[in-house]
Design an enzyme around this catalytic site. Structure first.
Site, PDB file in Angstrom:
ATOM      1  N   GLU A 293       0.844  -1.199   0.000  1.00 41.79           N
ATOM      2  CA  GLU A 293       0.000   0.000   0.000  1.00 41.79           C
ATOM      3  C   GLU A 293       0.875   1.243   0.000  1.00 41.79           C
ATOM      4  O   GLU A 293       2.027   1.224   0.456  1.00 41.79           O
ATOM      5  CB  GLU A 293      -0.919  -0.026   1.236  1.00 41.79           C
ATOM      6  CG  GLU A 293      -1.733   1.222   1.504  1.00 41.79           C
ATOM      7  CD  GLU A 293      -2.739   1.574   0.417  1.00 41.79           C
ATOM      8  OE1 GLU A 293      -2.295   1.881  -0.698  1.00 41.79           O
ATOM      9  OE2 GLU A 293      -3.962   1.575   0.688  1.00 41.79           O
ATOM     10  N   HIS A 294       0.320   2.332  -0.534  1.00 43.45           N
ATOM     11  CA  HIS A 294       0.971   3.631  -0.463  1.00 43.45           C
ATOM     12  C   HIS A 294       0.636   4.298   0.868  1.00 43.45           C
ATOM     13  O   HIS A 294      -0.516   4.259   1.306  1.00 43.45           O
ATOM     14  CB  HIS A 294       0.487   4.536  -1.605  1.00 43.45           C
ATOM     15  CG  HIS A 294       0.848   4.044  -2.959  1.00 43.45           C
ATOM     16  ND1 HIS A 294      -0.053   4.006  -4.010  1.00 43.45           N
ATOM     17  CD2 HIS A 294       2.013   3.556  -3.461  1.00 43.45           C
ATOM     18  CE1 HIS A 294       0.546   3.538  -5.088  1.00 43.45           C
ATOM     19  NE2 HIS A 294       1.797   3.249  -4.780  1.00 43.45           N
ATOM     20  N   TYR A 469      -5.583   3.963   0.082  1.00 47.36           N
ATOM     21  CA  TYR A 469      -6.685   3.151  -0.453  1.00 47.36           C
ATOM     22  C   TYR A 469      -6.320   2.546  -1.803  1.00 47.36           C
ATOM     23  O   TYR A 469      -7.149   2.449  -2.711  1.00 47.36           O
ATOM     24  CB  TYR A 469      -7.981   3.957  -0.545  1.00 47.36           C
ATOM     25  CG  TYR A 469      -8.383   4.611   0.755  1.00 47.36           C
ATOM     26  CD1 TYR A 469      -8.115   4.000   1.980  1.00 47.36           C
ATOM     27  CD2 TYR A 469      -9.021   5.841   0.774  1.00 47.36           C
ATOM     28  CE1 TYR A 469      -8.467   4.593   3.172  1.00 47.36           C
ATOM     29  CE2 TYR A 469      -9.385   6.448   1.966  1.00 47.36           C
ATOM     30  CZ  TYR A 469      -9.102   5.817   3.164  1.00 47.36           C
ATOM     31  OH  TYR A 469      -9.453   6.412   4.361  1.00 47.36           O
ATOM     32  N   HIS A 470      -5.037   2.142  -1.923  1.00 45.28           N
ATOM     33  CA  HIS A 470      -4.526   1.513  -3.146  1.00 45.28           C
ATOM     34  C   HIS A 470      -3.995   0.108  -2.857  1.00 45.28           C
ATOM     35  O   HIS A 470      -3.141  -0.387  -3.581  1.00 45.28           O
ATOM     36  CB  HIS A 470      -3.385   2.349  -3.743  1.00 45.28           C
ATOM     37  CG  HIS A 470      -3.749   3.752  -4.084  1.00 45.28           C
ATOM     38  ND1 HIS A 470      -2.813   4.761  -4.200  1.00 45.28           N
ATOM     39  CD2 HIS A 470      -4.959   4.321  -4.343  1.00 45.28           C
ATOM     40  CE1 HIS A 470      -3.431   5.886  -4.512  1.00 45.28           C
ATOM     41  NE2 HIS A 470      -4.730   5.644  -4.602  1.00 45.28           N
ATOM     42  N   ALA A 471      -4.483  -0.539  -1.802  1.00 45.60           N
ATOM     43  CA  ALA A 471      -3.910  -1.812  -1.359  1.00 45.60           C
ATOM     44  C   ALA A 471      -3.944  -2.863  -2.467  1.00 45.60           C
ATOM     45  O   ALA A 471      -4.905  -2.955  -3.233  1.00 45.60           O
ATOM     46  CB  ALA A 471      -4.654  -2.318  -0.124  1.00 45.60           C
TER      47      ALA A 471
END
Length: 533
Positions: A293-294, A469-471
């Site tokens: 994730e970021h 929210y880029h998992a």
């Protein structure tokens, strides 16, 4: 309930909507799409600036708690994911960032040539209906409407000009396929003032097909097997438990939901399953691992008067702009969450841009319990390194489908990530210190100029940072036998079962992830068709 479906898709998010469209094109194929959440009727889903209202509504989001790693005693922060037709594409910030071409070539190295940039770039051209028209690899005849925010704000214009002053190329199309440092208006999934979710762009045009059925309000309990062949799914709703039979099952419940469904179904680490009393169908220890994730930090600045949209989202003006939106589908409420994007190097040794910022000419008053603008002109940016090395896990703690899985990820566990987190903030501050944006800035208000040394910046990430929210990555696709799914998206160790969503990406794409999810789902459907699966 019923039987006879050729394909059952578990999850009506971005990937599920694309799969439902593509796989139901064959009229001989009977397709069912199942979504736990409701139909996307909430009016704030479709108004771009209504995203904050939807994210605060538990009826439309899953709030997955993710704990920090050992030694980092900050409280868990929720990963909010869409629980509605369209999934997170119905509640996200509407940024359309394709990722860098090298991302997909790297994925292809771990999987197969079916996933390289040549293939994914072609898919992007097929799915896009881009307001900029053709050129630079853009598509103009696809189902997904892509537009640009208005170039009418002095702060955003000044920020782009300052980018040029510090060596970023000012570009018309942020997604033009060149891995270079750049800045420009960020494409957005908005058409005619309305959000272009996967449900709006891909599912809605297919709903009149007699061979496509969509069921909402059904929670996936588990996949059913005959030996090691998937033969159906057990679902729950207000009426109890029901069984649905299907010849092929595709799990598309996202990076947190997909491994949870597999584990509840007996596909996962045999030791974990045994401890929970779940019979093991296939011992696949990698399921739930490789979570990536970021880690984002939102910076804010106070600006000089006449440069911000804060007043447009406050008081009587927000009421007027709401009326304007419903009458014309235009105005400040028709713009995506962020407007300007930049991709850049934080150190010269990186082979390609390794950090990203997204900027918008408004700033939030974070002392308020509900979303409100600061009472003075402001600007905010969310910033993050693009390819973090930190890896976490997500696993179920119960066989109950209403108990969300437990995840752990330490963003600060790798010293190289810590360096990039700090350097990203320093690079953004250098940008904002350059004219002409510097002439419009009064002061940095978050985290503030007092946060200066490396440890202070890292503590700001810990205290104020958010998951982007880029998992990705928890059902890793690969050519190796240990991978969860093979390059055709089939779950190893069983038959008739696929996973198609961002959980299969072995690496996290460089940027926002809606565009890669859609492209990968489209490509997966092509491969399923090609192989006659």
């Amino acid at each position: 309930m019923t039987s006879g479906y050729d394909i059952v898709i578990l999850g009506g998010g971005a990937s599920g909507c694309v799969l439902a469209n593509r796989l139901s094109r064959d009229p001989q194929r009977n397709v069912l799409l199942i979504e736990a959440g409701p139909v996307d009727r909430h009016p704030m889903i479709h108004m771009p600036k209504g995203v904050g209202k939807v994210l605060a509504d538990p009826a439309h989001v899953w709030a997955y708690p993710v704990r920090a790693g050992e030694g980092d005693n900050r409280p868990p922060k929720p990963w909010l994911r869409g629980r509605v037709l369209g999934g997170s594409s119905s509640v996200n910030g509407m940024m359309y960032v394709r990722g860098q071409p090298a991302d997909f070539d790297a994925i292809a190295e771990e999987t197969s040539a079916d996933w390289n940039w040549s293939q994914i770039g072609r898919v992007y051209r097929e799915i896009e209906d881009h307001a900029l028209g053709g050129g630079d690899g853009r598509g103009t005849r696809g189902m997904l409407g892509i537009s640009l925010p208005p170039a009418d704000n002095p702060a955003m214009e000044a920020l782009i000009a300052s980018g040029s002053a510090v060596g970023l190329a000012a570009v018309e199309d942020f997604n033009a396929p060149a891995d270079r440092d750049r800045i420009g208006y960020c494409p957005q999934t908005i058409r005619d003032g309305r959000r272009q979710s996967a449900a709006a762009a891909f599912l809605k045009p297919a709903l009149n097909r007699p061979n496509l059925t969509v069921r909402t309000g059904l929670t996936i309990d588990r996949i059913l097997f005959d030996g090691t062949r998937a033969i159906g799914v057990e679902v729950r709703d207000a009426n109890g438990i029901a069984r649905i039979d299907g010849s092929r099952i595709i799990v598309s419940a996202g990076t947190f939901g997909s491994p949870a469904i597999l584990e509840r179904s007996g596909v996962g680490d045999a030791n974990l399953l045994g401890a929970l009393g779940i019979a093991c169908v296939a011992d696949r220890p990698e399921i739930g691992r490789n979570l990536r994730e970021h880690c984002g930090l939102t910076l804010q600045w106070r600006l000089k008067p006449g440069t911000s949209r804060n007043a447009q989202y406050s008081g009587w003006r927000v009421l007027w702009n709401g009326l304007r939106y419903y009458l014309t589908r235009g105005g400040p409420l028709a713009i995506a969450t962020f407007e300007v994007g930049a991709a850049f190097h934080t150190h010269p040794d990186a082979p390609r841009p390794n950090a990203q910022l997204l900027a918008v000419p408004h700033s939030l008053d974070r002392s308020k319990a509900t979303m409100a603008m600061e009472p003075f002109p402001g600007m905010q940016m969310v910033v993050y390194p693009l390819r973090p090395r930190a890896i976490g896990e997500v696993h179920i703690t119960s066989a109950d489908p209403f108990v969300l899985p437990d995840a752990t990820l330490d963003f600060f566990g790798d010293p190289r990530d810590r360096v990039e987190l700090v350097d990203t903030v320093r690079a953004v501050r250098k940008l904002v210190a350059a004219d002409p944006i510097a002439e419009l800035v009064v002061e940095e208000t978050r985290p503030g100029v007092q946060v200066e040394d490396d440890n202070q910046i890292l503590d700001a990430y810990r205290d104020m940072g958010i998951p982007a929210y880029h998992a990705a990555g928890t059902c890793r696709m690969g050519s190796d036998a240990a991978s969860v799914v093979d390059p055709l998206t089939r779950v190893r160790g069983v038959e008739g079962l696929h996973v198609v969503d961002l959980s299969i990406a072995p690496q996290i794409p460089s940027g926002n992830t809606f565009a890669p999810v859609v492209a990968m789902a489209w490509r997966a459907a092509e491969l399923i068709d090609r192989e006659g699966l």
